[in-house]
Motif scaffolding. Structure first.
Motif, PDB file in Angstrom:
ATOM      1  N   UNK A  34      41.108  46.489  40.718  1.00 41.90           N
ATOM      2  CA  UNK A  34      41.638  45.136  40.573  1.00 41.90           C
ATOM      3  C   UNK A  34      41.527  44.357  41.881  1.00 41.90           C
ATOM      4  N   UNK A  35      41.615  43.036  41.773  1.00 44.25           N
ATOM      5  CA  UNK A  35      41.502  42.158  42.928  1.00 44.25           C
ATOM      6  C   UNK A  35      42.604  42.469  43.940  1.00 44.25           C
ATOM      7  N   UNK A  36      42.244  42.854  45.162  1.00 47.13           N
ATOM      8  CA  UNK A  36      43.276  43.216  46.144  1.00 47.13           C
ATOM      9  C   UNK A  36      44.194  42.062  46.523  1.00 47.13           C
ATOM     10  N   UNK A  37      43.812  40.824  46.181  1.00 46.62           N
ATOM     11  CA  UNK A  37      44.701  39.697  46.460  1.00 46.62           C
ATOM     12  C   UNK A  37      45.924  39.694  45.549  1.00 46.62           C
ATOM     13  N   UNK A  72      39.002  46.537  31.964  1.00 47.53           N
ATOM     14  CA  UNK A  72      39.755  45.443  31.352  1.00 47.53           C
ATOM     15  C   UNK A  72      40.982  45.063  32.176  1.00 47.53           C
ATOM     16  N   UNK A  73      41.518  46.012  32.919  1.00 47.51           N
ATOM     17  CA  UNK A  73      42.671  45.711  33.770  1.00 47.51           C
ATOM     18  C   UNK A  73      42.327  44.676  34.831  1.00 47.51           C
ATOM     19  N   UNK A  74      41.098  44.659  35.276  1.00 50.16           N
ATOM     20  CA  UNK A  74      40.678  43.690  36.282  1.00 50.16           C
ATOM     21  C   UNK A  74      40.875  42.267  35.765  1.00 50.16           C
ATOM     22  N   UNK A  75      40.450  42.020  34.528  1.00 56.44           N
ATOM     23  CA  UNK A  75      40.614  40.693  33.941  1.00 56.44           C
ATOM     24  C   UNK A  75      42.081  40.382  33.631  1.00 56.44           C
ATOM     25  N   UNK A  88      49.152  52.647  29.885  1.00 53.38           N
ATOM     26  CA  UNK A  88      50.494  52.052  29.931  1.00 53.38           C
ATOM     27  C   UNK A  88      50.456  50.654  30.534  1.00 53.38           C
ATOM     28  N   UNK A  89      49.729  50.489  31.646  1.00 52.02           N
ATOM     29  CA  UNK A  89      49.648  49.170  32.271  1.00 52.02           C
ATOM     30  C   UNK A  89      48.852  48.206  31.393  1.00 52.02           C
ATOM     31  N   UNK A  90      47.768  48.693  30.804  1.00 52.61           N
ATOM     32  CA  UNK A  90      46.953  47.857  29.926  1.00 52.61           C
ATOM     33  C   UNK A  90      47.785  47.346  28.753  1.00 52.61           C
ATOM     34  N   UNK A  98      37.361  56.298  27.839  1.00 51.95           N
ATOM     35  CA  UNK A  98      38.421  55.356  27.484  1.00 51.95           C
ATOM     36  C   UNK A  98      39.097  54.804  28.737  1.00 51.95           C
ATOM     37  N   UNK A  99      39.336  55.684  29.696  1.00 46.67           N
ATOM     38  CA  UNK A  99      39.977  55.253  30.945  1.00 46.67           C
ATOM     39  C   UNK A  99      39.112  54.236  31.671  1.00 46.67           C
ATOM     40  N   UNK A 100      37.816  54.500  31.734  1.00 46.35           N
ATOM     41  CA  UNK A 100      36.899  53.579  32.406  1.00 46.35           C
ATOM     42  C   UNK A 100      36.935  52.199  31.754  1.00 46.35           C
ATOM     43  N   UNK A 101      37.007  52.173  30.425  1.00 43.52           N
ATOM     44  CA  UNK A 101      37.081  50.898  29.708  1.00 43.52           C
ATOM     45  C   UNK A 101      38.403  50.192  30.004  1.00 43.52           C
ATOM     46  N   UNK A 102      39.496  50.937  30.009  1.00 39.88           N
ATOM     47  CA  UNK A 102      40.796  50.354  30.315  1.00 39.88           C
ATOM     48  C   UNK A 102      40.831  49.778  31.725  1.00 39.88           C
TER      49      UNK A 102
END
Length: 246
Positions: free
Chosen positions: A69-72, A30-33, A229-231, A23-27
């Motif tokens: 996530x994108x470091x920018x 998705x956080x990247x997008x 929580x962030x998702x 589940x964490x891997x999926x979250x």
């Protein structure tokens, strides 16, 4: 009122470790997008505050939960002992300049809360001054949320003293962790009860934005709680990509 000794530092026994890790891997994927959407829309910002005792897994959480996530669009700031310049200003001066701009996720690895925690444990600041700082912290967080559309997540990584001792000892013997070894960490660990008392006081007075008490003895569960929580926060913002610029 939060009482840390009544909150488990471990995951519920009925949870399946491998399922939670999946589940964490999926979250995290998705956080990247979602972070890309946050950056593109640039209407909101996110501040993530991570507090915890030494060896509670702050660095690992930053790497494993937010590192995809994108470091920018993601910035990490670690607050250590203040410099002479920082001490010549009010205690929030060094913090405010790192508040996130719209579209950004800012992570505080330790934070403004150090100035009402370690300072009180070591008697560098009186209880009266600490209470004034708590009011200032509440006002500061209100300012960010009210006037800059900043959404704040505050995590306390809740580790047991037994697990902390084991992790600190690993830093002596594990070549990959020896760079983290600091003899002073063992001295700070002796002040455990006082730290817990100060943390509880902090939670009970700086709770307008609620703290997420995150069981941290097992990294896989800690990382799931933080990612979820962030998702959830980002999904609930109902963000949209901007159209073509006219």
């Amino acid at each position: 009122m939060i009482q840390l000794n009544k909150i488990s530092t471990r995951a519920p026994k009925n949870l399946n470790k491998e399922k939670i890790k999946a589940k964490t891997a999926k979250l995290v994927a998705e956080l990247d997008e979602l972070q890309n959407l946050l950056f593109a829309e640039s209407k909101h910002s996110v501040l993530i505050v991570i507090q915890g005792m030494d060896a509670s897994g702050k660095d690992g959480a930053v790497r494993n939960v937010f590192g995809n996530m994108n470091p920018q669009g993601v910035t990490v700031t670690s607050f250590k002992a203040p410099t002479a310049l920082e001490l010549s200003h009010d205690f929030l001066w060094r913090i405010h300049q790192h508040a996130p701009a719209k579209g950004m996720i800012q992570i505080f690895n330790r934070s403004h809360y150090e100035d009402i925690l370690v300072t009180r444990v070591h008697k560098w600041c009186t209880d009266a001054v600490a209470k004034e700082r708590m009011r200032a912290i509440n006002d500061f967080e209100w300012l960010l949320t009210r006037h800059n559309h900043t959404h704040i997540l505050k995590f306390y990584l809740h580790i047991s003293p037994e697990e902390q001792k084991q992790r600190l000892t690993e830093r002596i013997h594990d070549p990959q962790k020896q760079w983290k070894y600091n003899e002073k960490d063992f001295e700070e660990a002796k002040l455990w009860k006082e730290y817990m008392r100060m943390y509880e006081d902090c939670f009970n007075h700086c709770n307008k934005i609620p703290w997420i008490i995150t069981p941290a003895d097992q990294n896989w569960y800690k990382e799931y709680i933080m990612a979820e929580a962030l998702h959830s926060l980002l999904k609930n913002l109902k963000m949209q990509y901007p159209g073509l610029k006219k």
